[in-house]
Design a protein around this motif. Structure first.
Motif, short mmCIF file in Angstrom:
data_model
loop_
_atom_site.label_atom_id
_atom_site.label_comp_id
_atom_site.label_asym_id
_atom_site.label_seq_id
_atom_site.Cartn_x
_atom_site.Cartn_y
_atom_site.Cartn_z
N MET A 1 0.88 -1.25 -0.07
CA MET A 1 0.05 0.08 -0.04
C MET A 1 0.78 1.30 0.11
SD MET A 1 -3.19 1.36 2.35
CE MET A 1 -2.00 2.28 3.50
N GLU A 2 1.60 1.35 0.66
CA GLU A 2 2.74 2.50 1.09
C GLU A 2 3.35 2.65 -0.55
OE1 GLU A 2 3.11 4.17 3.65
OE2 GLU A 2 1.71 3.26 4.22
N TYR A 3 3.79 1.78 -1.42
CA TYR A 3 4.29 1.99 -2.62
C TYR A 3 3.20 2.58 -3.40
CZ TYR A 3 5.95 1.21 -7.43
OH TYR A 3 6.13 1.30 -8.71
N GLY A 4 2.11 1.94 -3.28
CA GLY A 4 0.92 2.65 -4.18
C GLY A 4 0.59 4.11 -3.92
N LEU A 5 0.78 4.47 -2.66
CA LEU A 5 0.37 5.84 -2.32
C LEU A 5 1.61 6.93 -2.71
CD1 LEU A 5 -0.96 5.81 1.46
CD2 LEU A 5 -1.69 7.00 -0.60
N LEU A 6 2.80 6.23 -2.56
CA LEU A 6 4.02 7.00 -3.24
C LEU A 6 3.86 7.16 -4.64
CD1 LEU A 6 7.00 5.76 -1.25
CD2 LEU A 6 6.07 7.73 -1.03
N LEU A 7 3.61 6.17 -5.23
CA LEU A 7 3.20 6.34 -6.86
C LEU A 7 2.23 7.21 -7.14
CD1 LEU A 7 3.93 5.32 -9.56
CD2 LEU A 7 2.20 3.40 -9.08
N ALA A 8 1.07 7.31 -6.40
CA ALA A 8 0.01 8.09 -6.61
C ALA A 8 0.39 9.68 -6.51
CB ALA A 8 -1.22 7.74 -6.00
#
Length: 91
Positions: A1-8
């Motif tokens: 999830m953290e990676y997804g937030l960073l990407l977004a």
């Protein structure tokens, strides 16, 4: 999830709102009540054609984080400007 937030957030910083939306939509499927996902997605939509959707997401976040006065003010002001009295009242 953290990676997804960073990407977004990277997409948002580059004004790639649609790409950020795809990432955040996927995150919401798996983490529907996540405050960071709701606020990031909601705020990213505020200045575009999906502002009402953004306000709805921020209102969901506000239901989780009831004491967030800044978030409540943002939702109330935007809802008033869009003539959405139900959202304004709830905020």
């Amino acid at each position: 999830m953290e990676y997804g937030l960073l990407l977004a957030k990277a997409h948002i910083s580059q004004q790639q709102i649609e790409a950020a939306g795809r990432v955040l939509s996927t995150l919401l499927v798996h983490h529907a009540g996540n405050l960071d996902v709701l606020t990031t997605y909601g705020k990213s939509l505020l200045d575009g054609p999906e502002e009402a959707k953004g306000l709805g997401l921020l209102l969901q976040a506000l239901r989780i984080e009831v004491g967030d006065g800044s978030l409540a003010e943002t939702v109330a002001i935007r809802a008033e400007s869009k003539n959405l009295p139900d959202m304004q009242g709830e905020a």
